[in-house]
Design a protein around this motif. Sequence first.
Motif, PDB file in Angstrom:
ATOM      1  N   ALA A 128      40.717  32.656  33.230  1.00 36.06           N
ATOM      2  CA  ALA A 128      39.930  32.951  34.461  1.00 36.06           C
ATOM      3  C   ALA A 128      40.475  34.237  35.042  1.00 36.06           C
ATOM      4  O   ALA A 128      39.659  34.836  35.676  1.00 36.06           O
ATOM      5  CB  ALA A 128      40.367  31.909  35.445  1.00 36.06           C
ATOM      6  N   VAL A 129      41.595  34.843  34.389  1.00 35.01           N
ATOM      7  CA  VAL A 129      41.990  36.003  34.934  1.00 35.01           C
ATOM      8  C   VAL A 129      40.931  37.051  34.407  1.00 35.01           C
ATOM      9  O   VAL A 129      40.617  38.180  35.041  1.00 35.01           O
ATOM     10  CB  VAL A 129      43.251  36.404  34.457  1.00 35.01           C
ATOM     11  CG1 VAL A 129      43.676  37.938  34.923  1.00 35.01           C
ATOM     12  CG2 VAL A 129      44.448  35.386  35.114  1.00 35.01           C
ATOM     13  N   ASP A 130      40.340  36.846  33.091  1.00 36.81           N
ATOM     14  CA  ASP A 130      39.344  38.039  32.684  1.00 36.81           C
ATOM     15  C   ASP A 130      38.213  37.831  33.448  1.00 36.81           C
ATOM     16  O   ASP A 130      37.602  38.820  33.734  1.00 36.81           O
ATOM     17  CB  ASP A 130      38.950  37.419  31.250  1.00 36.81           C
ATOM     18  CG  ASP A 130      40.237  37.557  30.217  1.00 36.81           C
ATOM     19  OD1 ASP A 130      41.079  38.424  30.377  1.00 36.81           O
ATOM     20  OD2 ASP A 130      40.411  36.717  29.344  1.00 36.81           O
ATOM     21  N   VAL A 131      37.800  36.794  34.076  1.00 34.24           N
ATOM     22  CA  VAL A 131      36.545  36.622  34.816  1.00 34.24           C
ATOM     23  C   VAL A 131      36.917  37.502  36.043  1.00 34.24           C
ATOM     24  O   VAL A 131      35.991  38.084  36.433  1.00 34.24           O
ATOM     25  CB  VAL A 131      36.244  35.297  34.968  1.00 34.24           C
ATOM     26  CG1 VAL A 131      34.927  35.204  36.131  1.00 34.24           C
ATOM     27  CG2 VAL A 131      35.738  34.317  33.947  1.00 34.24           C
ATOM     28  N   LEU A 132      37.942  37.060  36.861  1.00 36.46           N
ATOM     29  CA  LEU A 132      38.304  37.691  38.012  1.00 36.46           C
ATOM     30  C   LEU A 132      38.452  39.266  37.784  1.00 36.46           C
ATOM     31  O   LEU A 132      37.978  40.098  38.449  1.00 36.46           O
ATOM     32  CB  LEU A 132      39.778  37.292  38.507  1.00 36.46           C
ATOM     33  CG  LEU A 132      39.823  36.164  38.901  1.00 36.46           C
ATOM     34  CD1 LEU A 132      40.955  35.567  39.410  1.00 36.46           C
ATOM     35  CD2 LEU A 132      38.940  35.714  39.982  1.00 36.46           C
ATOM     36  N   ARG A 133      39.043  39.934  36.518  1.00 35.98           N
ATOM     37  CA  ARG A 133      39.176  41.300  36.281  1.00 35.98           C
ATOM     38  C   ARG A 133      37.664  41.904  36.306  1.00 35.98           C
ATOM     39  O   ARG A 133      37.222  42.842  36.934  1.00 35.98           O
ATOM     40  CB  ARG A 133      39.506  41.462  35.047  1.00 35.98           C
ATOM     41  CG  ARG A 133      41.293  41.367  35.056  1.00 35.98           C
ATOM     42  CD  ARG A 133      42.021  41.584  33.781  1.00 35.98           C
ATOM     43  NE  ARG A 133      43.264  41.298  33.999  1.00 35.98           N
ATOM     44  CZ  ARG A 133      44.204  41.221  32.906  1.00 35.98           C
ATOM     45  NH1 ARG A 133      43.610  41.315  31.535  1.00 35.98           N
ATOM     46  NH2 ARG A 133      45.458  41.134  32.894  1.00 35.98           N
ATOM     47  N   LEU A 134      36.832  41.074  35.892  1.00 37.94           N
ATOM     48  CA  LEU A 134      35.352  41.586  35.665  1.00 37.94           C
ATOM     49  C   LEU A 134      34.672  41.720  37.040  1.00 37.94           C
ATOM     50  O   LEU A 134      34.064  42.635  37.199  1.00 37.94           O
ATOM     51  CB  LEU A 134      34.695  40.567  34.723  1.00 37.94           C
ATOM     52  CG  LEU A 134      34.801  40.860  33.306  1.00 37.94           C
ATOM     53  CD1 LEU A 134      34.344  39.837  32.298  1.00 37.94           C
ATOM     54  CD2 LEU A 134      34.382  42.228  32.492  1.00 37.94           C
ATOM     55  N   GLN A 135      34.907  40.697  37.658  1.00 40.51           N
ATOM     56  CA  GLN A 135      34.418  40.622  39.115  1.00 40.51           C
ATOM     57  C   GLN A 135      34.996  41.712  40.003  1.00 40.51           C
ATOM     58  O   GLN A 135      34.269  42.393  40.734  1.00 40.51           O
ATOM     59  CB  GLN A 135      34.477  39.289  39.829  1.00 40.51           C
ATOM     60  CG  GLN A 135      34.043  38.104  39.140  1.00 40.51           C
ATOM     61  CD  GLN A 135      34.271  36.653  39.623  1.00 40.51           C
ATOM     62  OE1 GLN A 135      35.414  36.678  40.299  1.00 40.51           O
ATOM     63  NE2 GLN A 135      33.621  35.632  39.502  1.00 40.51           N
ATOM     64  N   VAL A 136      36.320  41.952  39.708  1.00 37.61           N
ATOM     65  CA  VAL A 136      36.812  43.123  40.625  1.00 37.61           C
ATOM     66  C   VAL A 136      36.208  44.524  40.247  1.00 37.61           C
ATOM     67  O   VAL A 136      36.048  45.590  41.072  1.00 37.61           O
ATOM     68  CB  VAL A 136      38.579  43.214  40.315  1.00 37.61           C
ATOM     69  CG1 VAL A 136      38.996  44.443  40.914  1.00 37.61           C
ATOM     70  CG2 VAL A 136      39.056  41.814  40.959  1.00 37.61           C
ATOM     71  N   ARG A 137      35.984  44.639  38.959  1.00 38.70           N
ATOM     72  CA  ARG A 137      35.382  45.874  38.439  1.00 38.70           C
ATOM     73  C   ARG A 137      34.122  46.101  38.975  1.00 38.70           C
ATOM     74  O   ARG A 137      33.677  46.987  39.497  1.00 38.70           O
ATOM     75  CB  ARG A 137      35.399  45.775  36.941  1.00 38.70           C
ATOM     76  CG  ARG A 137      34.881  47.088  36.237  1.00 38.70           C
ATOM     77  CD  ARG A 137      35.570  48.411  36.558  1.00 38.70           C
ATOM     78  NE  ARG A 137      34.920  49.408  36.246  1.00 38.70           N
ATOM     79  CZ  ARG A 137      35.255  50.881  36.610  1.00 38.70           C
ATOM     80  NH1 ARG A 137      35.951  50.911  37.663  1.00 38.70           N
ATOM     81  NH2 ARG A 137      34.751  51.789  36.041  1.00 38.70           N
ATOM     82  N   GLN A 138      33.266  44.580  38.954  1.00 43.36           N
ATOM     83  CA  GLN A 138      32.097  44.943  39.684  1.00 43.36           C
ATOM     84  C   GLN A 138      32.108  45.368  41.158  1.00 43.36           C
ATOM     85  O   GLN A 138      31.215  46.060  41.689  1.00 43.36           O
ATOM     86  CB  GLN A 138      31.433  43.586  39.558  1.00 43.36           C
ATOM     87  CG  GLN A 138      30.694  43.218  38.012  1.00 43.36           C
ATOM     88  CD  GLN A 138      30.225  42.037  38.115  1.00 43.36           C
ATOM     89  OE1 GLN A 138      29.291  41.829  38.493  1.00 43.36           O
ATOM     90  NE2 GLN A 138      30.715  40.895  37.292  1.00 43.36           N
ATOM     91  N   ASN A 139      32.978  44.803  41.942  1.00 48.49           N
ATOM     92  CA  ASN A 139      33.137  45.211  43.249  1.00 48.49           C
ATOM     93  C   ASN A 139      33.707  46.776  43.490  1.00 48.49           C
ATOM     94  O   ASN A 139      33.059  47.309  44.223  1.00 48.49           O
ATOM     95  CB  ASN A 139      34.304  44.171  43.860  1.00 48.49           C
ATOM     96  CG  ASN A 139      34.221  42.838  44.053  1.00 48.49           C
ATOM     97  OD1 ASN A 139      33.001  42.656  44.072  1.00 48.49           O
ATOM     98  ND2 ASN A 139      35.014  42.104  44.007  1.00 48.49           N
ATOM     99  N   GLU A 140      34.199  47.266  42.404  1.00 47.60           N
ATOM    100  CA  GLU A 140      34.603  48.741  42.715  1.00 47.60           C
ATOM    101  C   GLU A 140      33.319  49.428  42.515  1.00 47.60           C
ATOM    102  O   GLU A 140      33.308  50.315  43.039  1.00 47.60           O
ATOM    103  CB  GLU A 140      35.652  48.886  41.445  1.00 47.60           C
ATOM    104  CG  GLU A 140      37.198  48.490  41.787  1.00 47.60           C
ATOM    105  CD  GLU A 140      37.952  48.577  40.679  1.00 47.60           C
ATOM    106  OE1 GLU A 140      37.502  49.040  39.627  1.00 47.60           O
ATOM    107  OE2 GLU A 140      39.323  48.485  40.661  1.00 47.60           O
TER     108      GLU A 140
END
Length: 406
Positions: free
Chosen positions: A167-179
Amino acid sequence: MKTYIKTGWFLASFFFAIQGHAQELEGYIQEALSNNPEIQKVDVQYKIASEKVNEVNTLPNTEFNFSVMAVSPEMEMPMERYRVSVMQMLPWFGTITARENYVTSMADAQYVEVALAKRKLVLAVAQRYYQLYNIRAKQQVLDKNMSLLQSYETLALTAVEVGKASAVDVLRLQVRQNELQEKKAVLMQQDKGIQAALNSLLNRDYDSEVTVVPVMEMPKTDAVVHYDSLALNPELLRYDKLYRSIEQAEALNQKESGPMLGVGVGYINQEDSPMITSSYKDMVMPMLSVSIPIFNKKYKSQTKQNQWRKQELQFQKEARLNGLRADLSKAVSQRNQARITYYAQADNLKQTQDAERILVKTYETGTIDFNDVLDIQELQLKFQINQIEAVKAYYEQSAIINYLIQ
């Protein structure tokens, strides 16, 4: 149209240099030239300077004198009742022509200011246009990258379900989208500011819609830059016209140091008297006067001042020419740098796209490292942004070069 400043030719050359997107930008430039208050101001100043020719093409005021005897003395001698005279002073030969030449030279200098203001406006509009393109092109790149990250997020969610990702990979992708979403929001605010600045040059409402081309390509070749063309820049022509005006000012000074002539006529009316037997008791007298500037230090001082002013202008022109050469050299260098950067980033982008395809293929075998996905995506975005910056820099420097030499 003055022949020494080819404004229309400059605009045509400018549009040729940006022919890939000339039609849209040309419309904004023509609108700015028609509506910008600064251009209208200098146009009016030129009209005022031109009209001054009619102001100086006149003679001094004509003098009328009238005197009357208020109380008649008790005398047997005949006395005048009243006296009337008119006198016109005439400048020395050629003085009025010298004034006209001086004022005309000042109007010519003002015309250079008109041409220079138009050049600066064209450059300013082009620069704002390229800045706006830069911002909107970046927004498009961010949108594509966010879409790509969303597709990777879908892959990550599927991988989490089958135990091949966390799930950390998913969160990283979501954080990158937020950036990226944050960067896009910042760009949208910048877009409003640049659009308002461009609208102010066009003399329109600050929030009027401004459209730009979606894509601007890097030209394959550049026109040859001739440094000798700097001599036609209005910033230098301004000094030539001011130098000419000082020469005309000195010619006028020499004429004004000469004498002034006055011609006129006087009429004297005398009262009736038994002592006057002639029927021509009233008298008409031609008059002539001369005004000589005996104390002429003023004119000698003005001559010295004019000589020094001409020397000052020569030094100013030389200094400005050196500055324009430096500006042109810098613009050419930065344009070349932009071209180098653009193609270097294009090569880097191709390599990251190849790496991206390899990552996608590894997913088909059942393994994918989403840290690598984020690294590749970040590199791609960096190279794409650098390419957009390079295109903007190229066209901005091209606009400066055209301003300097066209």
